[in-house]
Write a protein that holds these residues in place. Sequence first.
Motif, PDB file in Angstrom:
ATOM      1  N   PRO A  93      38.875  45.847   0.988  1.00 16.92           N
ATOM      2  CA  PRO A  93      37.776  46.315   0.023  1.00 16.92           C
ATOM      3  C   PRO A  93      38.249  47.522  -0.770  1.00 16.92           C
ATOM      4  O   PRO A  93      37.489  47.930  -1.608  1.00 16.92           O
ATOM      5  N   LYS A  94      39.443  48.183  -0.469  1.00 15.54           N
ATOM      6  CA  LYS A  94      39.857  49.505  -1.053  1.00 15.54           C
ATOM      7  C   LYS A  94      40.907  49.004  -2.350  1.00 15.54           C
ATOM      8  O   LYS A  94      41.507  49.914  -2.751  1.00 15.54           O
ATOM      9  N   GLN A  95      41.288  47.716  -2.606  1.00 10.75           N
ATOM     10  CA  GLN A  95      42.332  47.535  -3.664  1.00 10.75           C
ATOM     11  C   GLN A  95      42.291  48.327  -4.869  1.00 10.75           C
ATOM     12  O   GLN A  95      43.190  48.766  -5.535  1.00 10.75           O
ATOM     13  N   VAL A  96      41.014  48.185  -5.469  1.00 13.26           N
ATOM     14  CA  VAL A  96      40.814  48.996  -6.851  1.00 13.26           C
ATOM     15  C   VAL A  96      40.655  50.548  -6.715  1.00 13.26           C
ATOM     16  O   VAL A  96      41.449  51.051  -7.152  1.00 13.26           O
ATOM     17  N   LYS A  97      39.959  50.759  -5.465  1.00  8.60           N
ATOM     18  CA  LYS A  97      39.706  52.384  -5.287  1.00  8.60           C
ATOM     19  C   LYS A  97      40.841  53.063  -5.043  1.00  8.60           C
ATOM     20  O   LYS A  97      41.127  54.022  -5.719  1.00  8.60           O
ATOM     21  N   MET A  98      41.614  52.451  -4.210  1.00  7.11           N
ATOM     22  CA  MET A  98      42.824  53.402  -4.012  1.00  7.11           C
ATOM     23  C   MET A  98      44.051  53.402  -5.085  1.00  7.11           C
ATOM     24  O   MET A  98      44.647  54.253  -5.080  1.00  7.11           O
ATOM     25  N   LEU A  99      43.852  52.629  -5.680  1.00 10.31           N
ATOM     26  CA  LEU A  99      44.630  52.579  -6.991  1.00 10.31           C
ATOM     27  C   LEU A  99      44.380  53.463  -8.003  1.00 10.31           C
ATOM     28  O   LEU A  99      45.076  53.868  -8.777  1.00 10.31           O
ATOM     29  N   SER A 100      43.148  53.591  -8.261  1.00 14.47           N
ATOM     30  CA  SER A 100      42.493  54.387  -9.148  1.00 14.47           C
ATOM     31  C   SER A 100      42.258  55.785  -8.707  1.00 14.47           C
ATOM     32  O   SER A 100      42.374  56.829  -9.493  1.00 14.47           O
ATOM     33  N   ARG A 101      41.834  56.058  -7.609  1.00  4.99           N
ATOM     34  CA  ARG A 101      41.300  57.285  -7.092  1.00  4.99           C
ATOM     35  C   ARG A 101      42.538  58.302  -7.039  1.00  4.99           C
ATOM     36  O   ARG A 101      42.334  59.578  -7.275  1.00  4.99           O
ATOM     37  N   SER A 102      43.706  58.162  -6.728  1.00  2.00           N
ATOM     38  CA  SER A 102      44.845  58.892  -6.885  1.00  2.00           C
ATOM     39  C   SER A 102      44.938  59.710  -8.049  1.00  2.00           C
ATOM     40  O   SER A 102      45.603  60.785  -8.064  1.00  2.00           O
ATOM     41  N   ARG A 103      44.638  58.997  -9.097  1.00  5.59           N
ATOM     42  CA  ARG A 103      44.693  59.605 -10.559  1.00  5.59           C
ATOM     43  C   ARG A 103      46.225  59.569 -10.997  1.00  5.59           C
ATOM     44  O   ARG A 103      46.676  60.268 -11.855  1.00  5.59           O
ATOM     45  N   CYS A 104      47.066  58.992 -10.088  1.00  6.77           N
ATOM     46  CA  CYS A 104      48.554  58.843 -10.519  1.00  6.77           C
ATOM     47  C   CYS A 104      48.941  57.425 -10.038  1.00  6.77           C
ATOM     48  O   CYS A 104      49.290  57.084  -8.834  1.00  6.77           O
ATOM     49  N   LEU A 105      49.009  56.493 -11.194  1.00  4.19           N
ATOM     50  CA  LEU A 105      49.228  55.262 -10.983  1.00  4.19           C
ATOM     51  C   LEU A 105      50.796  54.845 -11.367  1.00  4.19           C
ATOM     52  O   LEU A 105      50.972  55.090 -12.503  1.00  4.19           O
ATOM     53  N   VAL A 106      51.752  54.582 -10.355  1.00  2.66           N
ATOM     54  CA  VAL A 106      52.975  54.175 -11.058  1.00  2.66           C
ATOM     55  C   VAL A 106      53.104  52.769 -10.873  1.00  2.66           C
ATOM     56  O   VAL A 106      53.088  52.067 -10.164  1.00  2.66           O
ATOM     57  N   LEU A 107      53.707  52.209 -12.300  1.00  2.00           N
ATOM     58  CA  LEU A 107      53.967  50.879 -12.261  1.00  2.00           C
ATOM     59  C   LEU A 107      55.666  50.776 -12.269  1.00  2.00           C
ATOM     60  O   LEU A 107      56.199  51.188 -13.402  1.00  2.00           O
ATOM     61  N   PRO A 108      56.407  50.354 -11.501  1.00  6.52           N
ATOM     62  CA  PRO A 108      57.919  50.388 -11.571  1.00  6.52           C
ATOM     63  C   PRO A 108      58.029  49.066 -12.037  1.00  6.52           C
ATOM     64  O   PRO A 108      57.621  47.814 -11.831  1.00  6.52           O
ATOM     65  N   PHE A 109      59.270  48.804 -12.939  1.00  3.06           N
ATOM     66  CA  PHE A 109      59.452  47.730 -13.675  1.00  3.06           C
ATOM     67  C   PHE A 109      60.979  47.249 -13.454  1.00  3.06           C
ATOM     68  O   PHE A 109      61.788  48.312 -13.196  1.00  3.06           O
TER      69      PHE A 109
END
Length: 206
Positions: A93-109
Motif C-alpha cells: 500500500p505504500k509504493q507511491v507514498k514512500m517514493l513521494s514523501r521523502s521529497r528526494c526521488l533518485v532515478l538511476p540510469f
Amino acid sequence: MELYEAIRKRRTIRDFSMKRVPEEVLTRILEAGMKAPSHDHARDWHFVVLHDPEHIADVLRHVGHGAEVQTDIIDHWDTATKCQKAMYYDALPKQVKMLSRSRCLVLPFFRAGTDLMSPRDISSLNSFASIWCLIENILLAATAEGLHCALRIPIQGEEEYVRKTIHAPEGYRLPCYLAVGYAAPDAKIIQQQEISFKEHVHWENW
Ligand SMILES: Cc1cc2nc3c(=O)[nH]c(=O)nc-3n(C[C@H](O)[C@H](O)[C@H](O)COP(=O)(O)O)c2cc1C
C-alpha cells in the motif's frame, strides 16, 4: 559510521518525514554510488534527482494506476513465509507514498548495451549487475549519513513512461526508483528474514 555498522544498520523503510536531505549530503551519497565496480570499466551511469513534489507526482503517475493492489491477496500467497508476508503487507500500500514523501526521488540510469530480456549468457547482464553495485553503495552511504532508502522496481509500462517524462535518452534503462530521506518518527521497520549463516556457507565443496 564504520562500514560494518552501516551494513548492519541498513534497512528499508517506507515511511519518511518531509525533512529535506541537504544537497551536500545527497552529493556525497551519489558520489559513493559512482565509486562502485563496473563491467567493461564503463561507469556509464546517470542520475535524475527530483525534489519538486509536482514533478515527482508526474513521474509516479503510472505507479498510482497499477501498483496499489489489495493486501488481502497476500494471504493466498502460499509460498511466502510469515516474515515475507509482513513485508508485503507493509510495502504494497505504500509504493507511491514512500517514493513521494521523502521529497528526494533518485532515478538511476545505466546504458544497457544489449538486450537484457534475451541474454546469451550471464555476462550479457553485466551492465544490469553493475548498476546494482552502484545502488548498494548508495544504500550503505545513505545509512552512514543517518538516512534511509526505499526502492521499487518499475513494472509493465512504468519504465518507458518515466524515461519519456524526464527525457532520458534511448538505450538507458531504469533499474529502480530510489527514495532517499529521513525516517518518520514512527517508521515501520520490518523484521528481516533470518537465515543461518552456517547453512549457507560451504567450505571447499557444497
Ligand atoms: C531487487 C530488489 C527489488 C525490490 N523491489 C521492491 C519493490 O518493488 N518495492 C518495495 O517496496 N521494496 C522493494 N525491495 C526492497 C525489499 O523489499 C527489502 O530489501 C527486503 O524486504 C529486505 O528488507 P531490508 O532492506 O530492510 O533488509 C526490493 C529490493 C531488491 C534488492
